[in-house]
Design an enzyme around this catalytic site. Structure first.
Site, PDB file in Angstrom:
ATOM      1  N   ARG A   1     -28.267 -40.015 -47.038  1.00 12.40           N
ATOM      2  CA  ARG A   1     -27.949 -38.641 -46.614  1.00 12.40           C
ATOM      3  C   ARG A   1     -26.632 -38.192 -47.253  1.00 12.40           C
ATOM      4  O   ARG A   1     -25.651 -38.929 -47.281  1.00 12.40           O
ATOM      5  CB  ARG A   1     -27.841 -38.586 -45.095  1.00 12.40           C
ATOM      6  CG  ARG A   1     -27.462 -37.205 -44.526  1.00 12.40           C
ATOM      7  CD  ARG A   1     -25.983 -37.092 -44.249  1.00 12.40           C
ATOM      8  NE  ARG A   1     -25.629 -35.826 -43.613  1.00 12.40           N
ATOM      9  CZ  ARG A   1     -24.369 -35.423 -43.442  1.00 12.40           C
ATOM     10  NH1 ARG A   1     -23.366 -36.168 -43.849  1.00 12.40           N
ATOM     11  NH2 ARG A   1     -24.110 -34.277 -42.859  1.00 12.40           N
ATOM     12  N   VAL A   2     -26.618 -36.999 -47.783  1.00  8.72           N
ATOM     13  CA  VAL A   2     -25.401 -36.446 -48.375  1.00  8.72           C
ATOM     14  C   VAL A   2     -25.041 -35.192 -47.584  1.00  8.72           C
ATOM     15  O   VAL A   2     -25.888 -34.344 -47.327  1.00  8.72           O
ATOM     16  CB  VAL A   2     -25.621 -36.111 -49.864  1.00  8.72           C
ATOM     17  CG1 VAL A   2     -24.424 -35.358 -50.434  1.00  8.72           C
ATOM     18  CG2 VAL A   2     -25.867 -37.387 -50.658  1.00  8.72           C
ATOM     19  N   GLY A   3     -23.766 -35.078 -47.204  1.00  7.65           N
ATOM     20  CA  GLY A   3     -23.323 -33.917 -46.443  1.00  7.65           C
ATOM     21  C   GLY A   3     -22.726 -32.844 -47.336  1.00  7.65           C
ATOM     22  O   GLY A   3     -22.976 -32.793 -48.552  1.00  7.65           O
TER      23      GLY A   3
ATOM     24  N   THR B   1     -13.877 -36.499 -41.251  1.00  9.77           N
ATOM     25  CA  THR B   1     -13.666 -36.002 -42.616  1.00  9.77           C
ATOM     26  C   THR B   1     -12.244 -35.487 -42.751  1.00  9.77           C
ATOM     27  O   THR B   1     -11.675 -34.977 -41.794  1.00  9.77           O
ATOM     28  CB  THR B   1     -14.612 -34.811 -42.944  1.00  9.77           C
ATOM     29  OG1 THR B   1     -15.949 -35.212 -42.723  1.00  9.77           O
ATOM     30  CG2 THR B   1     -14.441 -34.295 -44.347  1.00  9.77           C
TER      31      THR B   1
END
Ligand code: ASP
Length: 408
Positions: free
Chosen positions: A281-283, A253
Site C-alpha cells: 500500500r502506498v499513501g 508522518t
C-alpha cells in the site's frame, strides 16, 4: 433530520481572527442541504501568521525538526538539506511510531516506508514508496532526485537502488513496535490461531491450575517481558500502550517545509504509512502533489493523516494552487479540507474517523496548519488539540492548527 445535521459542529474558532460561520441553517431540510453542512470562511486574510525567514513548519511531531531546519538555514545551508536534516531526527527516533525506525509495520509485520522531497530552487522532486530496511527514507528520496531521471521508485526496486547507493538493509522494527503488531495480530480475530488457545484442557494438577491462572493474569508474552526487564509497572504500561496502538493505530508522518531568506523553498514528507496496511500500500506522502508540493514562485504544502483522502483531492498541489490564486496559507488549507468533506456530502458521521492535516507556507513568510477536526480523541476519550510545529530565528514552538470541524 439526519444525525449529521443536528450536531453542533462547525467551528466557532477559539481565535476571533479565525471565525467560521455555520452557513447552513439547521431549519433547512437534509434534501435542500445536499447531505450535510456547508461552511464559509469569513476571516479573509486577517488571521494570517507571518514571520521573517528563515522559517520552517512541520507536523506536530516535528518540533526538533523545524528547529534543526532553521539552524541549518541560518548557517547558510540549502532549504532541502535543512528539512531533510530536520526530519532525520524523527526518522531515527525509535519512539515515533509513524516514521522511519520504529514505525508501525504492515499487516505482515514488515515496515514499509514512503518519503518524498521537493527542491524549489531547482524545481525537482524525488520519492520512494514501500521501501524496506532504511531508517532515513528521505535521504534515499533525495538520491532518486539527484542521481536519476525518475521521480518515484517503489518496493524492491527502491530497495535495490538504496543498496546500490550504500544504504544498509537494517531491521526497522523496535521491540515496542513489534509488540504492538503482535497484540494487533492476536486480537484481530477469534477465528484464527493467533493468541492464547480458547481450547484449554482441564488442568491435570494444582500446579497446572496455578500456571493457567498466572498466564491469564500476566496477559503478556516473552517480548513484553524482555522489554520490561522484570519491572511489573512497566510491563503493565507496555501492554496497555500496545493494546491502545493495536485498537486505534495512531496516524503520524512528518511533513516539513522551509523558506530561507533568499525566498527559496523546499519540503519533505516521510512516513511508515498507515499501521497494519496491506503490503505494497502506498499513501499520499511519496506522491508529488498529494503529500508534498513545492512551487518556488508561490509556496509549499504538505499533509499528514489518511493518505487516501489526500490522494483523491491531490491535496498539496491543490493547496499551492489556491495560494497561487491569492488565498492565504490558512485559507488554502481549509479550502482543500472542504473538498475532502464534500466527498462525503459533509456528513459528519462519515467524516468522524477521518483525520487529515495540511501545512502550508508561502514566499512572503506566511504559514499555517489546518486540520479537518479540531482535536484527536484516543480510545479512552482523551482529547488533544491539533497543532503544528513552527520555528524561526527566535526558536521553535507548537501552534494550534485551524480546523474545519470542532470535535466535541
Ligand atoms: N499520510 C500517511 C499515509 O497515508 C499516514 C499518516 O499521516 O498518518 O500513508
Amino acid at each position: 433530520m439526519r444525525a449529521a445535521l443536528v450536531l453542533p459542529v462547525i467551528a466557532e474558532m477559539d481565535s476571533s481572527r479565525r471565525r467560521f460561520l455555520e452557513q447552513a441553517a439547521f431549519g433547512l431540510s437534509a434534501a435542500s442541504l445536499g447531505s450535510g453542512l456547508v461552511t464559509e470562511i469569513l476571516a479573509g486574510q486577517e488571521g494570517t501568521r507571518r514571520a521573517a525567514p528563515p522559517i520552517s513548519i512541520a507536523s506536530a511531531n516535528g518540533l526538533a525538526a523545524v528547529a534543526k531546519a532553521v539552524e541549518v538555514m541560518k548557517r547558510g545551508g540549502d532549504t532541502l538539506d535543512a528539512v531533510i536534516e530536520g526530519v532525520n531526527i524523527v526518522e531515527l527516533d525509535p519512539k515515533d511510531n509513524s516514521v522511519g525506525y520504529g514505525g508501525l509495520p504492515n499487516e505482515r509485520g514488515e515496515v514499509e516506508l514512503d518519503a518524498s522531497v521537493m527542491h524549489g530552487p531547482t524545481r525537482r522532486a524525488g520519492a520512494v514508496a514501500a521501501l524496506r530496511g532504511v531508517r532515513t527514507p528521505s535521504k534515499v528520496a533525495r538520491v532518486v532526485m539527484e542521481r536519476t531521471d525518475h521521480i518515484l521508485l517503489v518496493g524492491q526496486g527502491a530497495r535495490d537502488f538504496a543498496t546500490a547507493h550504500g544504504f544498509e538493509n537494517v531491521d526497522l522494527l523496535t521491540p515496542e513496535s513489534r509488540l504492538a503488531w503482535i497484540r494487533w495480530k492476536e486480537t484481530l480475530s477469534d477465528r484464527d490461531d493467533w493468541g492464547p488457545s480458547p481450547h484449554t484442557p482441564a488442568p491435570a494438577s494444582p500446579a497446572g491450575q496455578r500456571r493457567l491462572e498466572e498466564e491469564r493474569k500476566r496477559e503478556s508474552d516473552i517480548l513484553a517481558e524482555q522489554i520490561a526487564g522484570g519491572d511489573e509497572e512497566r510491563l503493565r504500561e507496555l501492554i496497555a500502550w500496545a493494546d491502545e496502538v493495536a485498537r486505534r493505530p495512531p496516524t503520524g508522518t512528518i511533513n516539513c517545509l522551509a523558506l530561507d531568506s533568499a525566498g527559496d523553498i523546499s519540503g519533505v514528507t516521510t512516513t511508515s504509512g498507515l499501521a497494519w496496511k496491506l503490503p505494497g500500500r502506498v499513501g499520499d506522502s511519496p506522491l508529488i502533489g498529494c503529500g508534498l508540493y513545492v512551487d518556488n514562485d508561490v509556496g509549499a504544502a504538505g499533509s499528514t493523516g489518511r493518505g487516501e483522502e489526500v490522494i483523491y483531492i491531490n491535496g498539496a498541489r491543490t493547496v499551492v494552487e489556491y495560494m497561487k490564486r491569492g488565498m492565504s496559507p490558512e485559507q488554502a488549507c481549509l479550502e482543500a479540507l472542504k473538498l475532502i468533506a464534500a466527498r462525503y456530502g459533509n456528513d459528519l458521521e462519515k467524516l468522524r474517523d477521518i483525520d487529515v492535516n495540511f501545512y502550508a507556507l508561502n514566499k512572503r513568510g506566511e504559514y499555517a496548519g489546518a486540520a479537518l477536526w479540531s482535536h484527536t480523541v484516543n480510545s479512552r476519550g482523551q482529547k488533544r488539540r491539533r497543532q503544528f510545529a513552527f520555528a524561526d530565528s527566535s526558536g521553535a514552538r507548537l501552534i494550534d492548527s485551524a480546523y474545519l470541524f470542532e470535535r466535541r
